[in-house]
Design a protein around this motif. Structure first.
Motif, PDB file in Angstrom:
ATOM      1  N   UNK A  79      51.366 -17.265 -29.157  1.00 20.01           N
ATOM      2  CA  UNK A  79      53.876 -17.236 -28.286  1.00 20.01           C
ATOM      3  C   UNK A  79      53.775 -16.348 -28.108  1.00 20.01           C
ATOM      4  N   UNK A  80      54.216 -15.611 -27.361  1.00 14.76           N
ATOM      5  CA  UNK A  80      54.994 -14.207 -26.365  1.00 14.76           C
ATOM      6  C   UNK A  80      55.603 -13.402 -28.171  1.00 14.76           C
ATOM      7  N   UNK A  81      56.438 -14.345 -28.379  1.00 13.68           N
ATOM      8  CA  UNK A  81      57.232 -13.442 -29.994  1.00 13.68           C
ATOM      9  C   UNK A  81      56.951 -12.621 -31.061  1.00 13.68           C
ATOM     10  N   UNK A  82      54.776 -13.869 -31.174  1.00 12.88           N
ATOM     11  CA  UNK A  82      54.052 -12.602 -31.900  1.00 12.88           C
ATOM     12  C   UNK A  82      53.635 -11.731 -31.303  1.00 12.88           C
ATOM     13  N   UNK A  83      53.146 -11.744 -29.704  1.00 16.41           N
ATOM     14  CA  UNK A  83      52.464 -10.969 -29.782  1.00 16.41           C
ATOM     15  C   UNK A  83      52.811 -10.495 -28.931  1.00 16.41           C
ATOM     16  N   UNK A  84      54.380 -10.226 -28.636  1.00 21.43           N
ATOM     17  CA  UNK A  84      55.326  -8.686 -28.417  1.00 21.43           C
ATOM     18  C   UNK A  84      55.250  -7.474 -29.808  1.00 21.43           C
ATOM     19  N   UNK A  85      55.110  -8.768 -30.994  1.00 17.20           N
ATOM     20  CA  UNK A  85      55.418  -8.472 -32.104  1.00 17.20           C
ATOM     21  C   UNK A  85      54.694  -7.388 -32.917  1.00 17.20           C
ATOM     22  N   UNK A  86      53.015  -7.747 -32.528  1.00 12.04           N
ATOM     23  CA  UNK A  86      51.541  -6.807 -32.942  1.00 12.04           C
ATOM     24  C   UNK A  86      52.159  -5.989 -32.031  1.00 12.04           C
ATOM     25  N   UNK A 138      57.771   1.887 -24.747  1.00  9.40           N
ATOM     26  CA  UNK A 138      57.646   0.443 -24.210  1.00  9.40           C
ATOM     27  C   UNK A 138      57.901  -0.687 -25.229  1.00  9.40           C
ATOM     28  N   UNK A 139      58.632  -0.283 -26.209  1.00 14.35           N
ATOM     29  CA  UNK A 139      58.585  -1.265 -27.758  1.00 14.35           C
ATOM     30  C   UNK A 139      59.618  -2.890 -26.924  1.00 14.35           C
ATOM     31  N   UNK A 140      59.051  -4.167 -27.608  1.00 15.78           N
ATOM     32  CA  UNK A 140      59.514  -5.219 -27.014  1.00 15.78           C
ATOM     33  C   UNK A 140      59.943  -5.428 -25.721  1.00 15.78           C
ATOM     34  N   UNK A 141      58.690  -4.716 -25.090  1.00 14.23           N
ATOM     35  CA  UNK A 141      58.630  -5.676 -23.361  1.00 14.23           C
ATOM     36  C   UNK A 141      57.408  -6.222 -23.785  1.00 14.23           C
ATOM     37  N   UNK A 142      57.453  -6.415 -22.505  1.00 15.54           N
ATOM     38  CA  UNK A 142      55.691  -7.851 -21.882  1.00 15.54           C
ATOM     39  C   UNK A 142      55.653  -6.924 -21.069  1.00 15.54           C
ATOM     40  N   UNK A 191      48.188  -3.991 -24.749  1.00 11.07           N
ATOM     41  CA  UNK A 191      48.856  -2.900 -25.010  1.00 11.07           C
ATOM     42  C   UNK A 191      48.908  -1.480 -24.333  1.00 11.07           C
ATOM     43  N   UNK A 192      47.565  -1.687 -23.900  1.00 10.36           N
ATOM     44  CA  UNK A 192      47.032  -0.270 -22.762  1.00 10.36           C
ATOM     45  C   UNK A 192      47.949  -0.982 -21.541  1.00 10.36           C
ATOM     46  N   UNK A 193      48.101  -1.576 -20.647  1.00  9.79           N
ATOM     47  CA  UNK A 193      48.802  -1.580 -19.417  1.00  9.79           C
ATOM     48  C   UNK A 193      50.065  -1.712 -19.810  1.00  9.79           C
ATOM     49  N   UNK A 194      50.889  -1.927 -21.128  1.00 14.03           N
ATOM     50  CA  UNK A 194      51.715  -2.268 -20.788  1.00 14.03           C
ATOM     51  C   UNK A 194      52.670  -0.630 -20.917  1.00 14.03           C
ATOM     52  N   UNK A 195      51.803  -0.155 -21.467  1.00 18.41           N
ATOM     53  CA  UNK A 195      51.925   1.546 -21.778  1.00 18.41           C
ATOM     54  C   UNK A 195      51.875   1.831 -20.434  1.00 18.41           C
ATOM     55  N   UNK A 239      52.003  -2.010 -33.103  1.00 17.15           N
ATOM     56  CA  UNK A 239      50.755  -1.159 -32.600  1.00 17.15           C
ATOM     57  C   UNK A 239      51.472   0.379 -32.531  1.00 17.15           C
ATOM     58  N   UNK A 240      52.339  -0.033 -31.700  1.00 17.91           N
ATOM     59  CA  UNK A 240      52.653   1.510 -30.999  1.00 17.91           C
ATOM     60  C   UNK A 240      53.444   2.697 -32.094  1.00 17.91           C
ATOM     61  N   UNK A 241      53.805   1.512 -33.739  1.00 13.59           N
ATOM     62  CA  UNK A 241      53.796   2.276 -34.907  1.00 13.59           C
ATOM     63  C   UNK A 241      52.994   2.852 -35.446  1.00 13.59           C
ATOM     64  N   UNK A 242      51.931   2.597 -34.936  1.00  9.73           N
ATOM     65  CA  UNK A 242      50.547   2.519 -35.911  1.00  9.73           C
ATOM     66  C   UNK A 242      49.426   3.469 -35.305  1.00  9.73           C
ATOM     67  N   UNK A 243      50.041   3.827 -33.802  1.00  6.99           N
ATOM     68  CA  UNK A 243      49.655   4.826 -33.182  1.00  6.99           C
ATOM     69  C   UNK A 243      49.782   6.458 -33.740  1.00  6.99           C
TER      70      UNK A 243
END
Lengths: 183, 326
Positions: free
Chosen positions: B11-18, B162-166, B143-147, B22-26
């Protein structure tokens, strides 16, 4: 459930002002300081301390260069149990922490496990000259040999009680309350 | 969330959370010590029954940055070539003590089978199962697209990303061999779930049955589609010769002419359109060198982000107690 307020908004402001003075005094100035708040409520506390310190030292230091945040989620010792926790941001000021005095800032000091994790997290980020700990409330019941250098208020509690810290930046108001415990 | 088997059920919520983790991991990649103690003392097994370079290396790097021990298994040179069954292979690995499985297999549904048969009770990450799904590739693409679409550097550490966004409102084209592409399937579901307007552009022979039931718009002519729509990103798919046992198009030259992202088509695209490819690229076939090497190409950013995204997936699946509802 009973709930009583132990610190109100002016109490919290006074405690932060006093800790800010203590930090400057113990470090003989603010040139080499970094304040790292532990998310979530340590971060606004660290920001307020940095504002005070910048003001006291007469505008020589910019508050934003003093303050950062240090997330300890990935250094917890209970990551496998409990519920899933999302990591919070870690933001280190651009000058880094090597050779500087790092003051860790948190709202409540309880078991000491959070601070243990924070020390591990810090070691992966660099090598500070000194690490100190400032907390708004020390409620006792330590599991580990850790103590705070700067304490807003020592609060004797029973381990079944809950200490709740509310801060305007997150919760809309400043207050420290105690709830629960045996009647 | 115990397993990551597909994006269709994410679901969207889990995907955005991942993506946010990943932003923190970067950010960890810019530190002096590029390691987190999250999975210390735990073993991640990479099971690759099918060839892979970037996915296996990327999962291995991700697990090692989280301090896990990594065991790599590839079917070539193993007892699988002596005829050992999947069940026996998995039970052998289970007996050696694995805490997570990363599986790539040519059979669709392999990861699902491992997650649900009881041969082994650990989180399973699908690293590509036949022509079905490749969820971590879709997550790193998202992730790449959102950035890129939010004006941030497409890869590397960014503090306030871009945290929290879709991907709400983004118009993305996926071009080429959709039929054999697990990357396309995973991306269709994930990008649509994140709010993107997804278009598939492919010859009818390379579209699967039932594609019209997906949340996409389908085009059968690349030039017409590029002229009619202002795509913000164009994702070229690899033509998968190894899975083609029939003639899906007359010959390679005709495919390159009609469906390849040539220098001429690159010139027609709006200047701000990003170009993506999951790799490995067949240069001069589905993508020209001009497109692959252009400043708008995100191909290497996709690879770089793969490590952060896979760290986020392992973190999400291997920490915290499992909810009982799977």
């Amino acid at each position: 459930m009973t709930q009583r307020t132990v610190l109100d908004a002016p109490d919290i402001t006074r405690a932060i002002t006093r800790i800010a003075h203590e930090i400057i005094e113990s470090d003989k100035g603010s040139d080499n300081l970094v304040l790292l708040g532990i998310p979530r409520r340590g971060v606004p506390l660290a920001t307020r301390l940095a504002d005070q310190i910048a003001e006291i030292s007469g505008g020589e230091t910019q508050a934003s260069e003093l303050v950062g945040s240090l997330d300890i989620t990935m250094y917890r010792d209970d990551l496998r149990g409990g519920s899933y926790r999302a990591p919070e941001p870690t933001r280190i000021p651009s000058a880094g922490i090597d050779g500087r005095t790092v003051v860790l800032v948190d709202d409540v000091l309880f078991s000491g496990r959070t601070i243990r994790a924070a020390l591990d997290a810090l070691a992966d980020l660099g090598r500070p000259a000194k690490v100190r700990l400032a907390v708004l409330v020390d409620r006792g019941h330590r599991d580990l040999p850790i103590r705070a250098d700067h304490v807003g208020k020592n609060l004797p509690t029973s381990s079944s009680e809950r200490v709740n810290v509310s801060l305007a930046e997150i919760d809309g108001e400043d207050a420290v309350t105690i709830s629960g415990g045996r009647e | 969330m115990k397993h990551l088997l597909d994006t269709a059920s994410l679901d969207r919520e889990d995907a955005v959370a991942i993506l946010d983790i990943a932003e923190e991991m970067a950010l960890v990649s810019q530190r002096e010590i590029k390691k987190l103690p999250v999975l210390r003392g735990r073993t991640v097994v990479n099971l690759f029954f099918e060839d892979s370079t970037r996915t296996r290396l990327s999962f291995e790097a991700a697990a090692k940055r989280l301090s896990a021990d990594v065991l790599n298994f590839s079917a070539k040179g193993s007892s699988v070539s002596k005829g050992e069954s999947l069940q026996d292979t998995i039970q052998t690995i289970s007996a050696m003590g694995a805490d997570a499985l990363v599986v790539r297999h040519s059979g669709a549904g392999t990861a699902h089978r491992l997650a649900h048969t009881g041969w082994i009770d650990v989180p399973v990450v699908n690293a590509g199962d036949g022509t079905h799904e490749h969820p971590t590739q879709a997550l790193l693409d998202a992730f790449t697209l959102r950035r890129a679409l939010n004006g941030f550097p497409a890869s590397g550490p960014v503090e306030e990303g871009p945290r929290g966004r879709g991907l709400d409102g983004a118009k993305v084209a996926i071009v080429g061999d959709v039929l054999h592409s697990r990357v396309a399937r995973s991306n269709v579901h994930l990008l649509a779930r994140l709010g993107a307007d997804v278009h598939l552009i492919a010859p009818p022979t390379l579209l699967p049955w039932g594609a019209e039931t997906w949340p996409v718009t389908i085009h059968y002519d690349l030039d017409e589609a590029l002229a009619a729509e202002d795509f913000q990103a164009v994702m070229m798919l690899r033509v998968q010769h190894e899975r083609m046992h029939e003639s899906f198009f007359p010959n390679a030259r005709e495919y390159a002419r009609l469906w390849g992202l040539s220098a001429a088509r690159l010139a027609v695209l709006p200047a701000e359109t990003f170009i993506m490819h999951p790799g490995p690229m067949n240069r001069g076939f589905e993508i020209s060198a001009a497109a692959a090497d252009s400043s708008r190409a995100l191909v290497l950013d996709q690879v770089e982000n793969g490590v952060s995204v896979r760290m986020a997936v392992l973190y999400r699946l291997l920490t915290g107690q499992e909810e009982t509802n799977d």
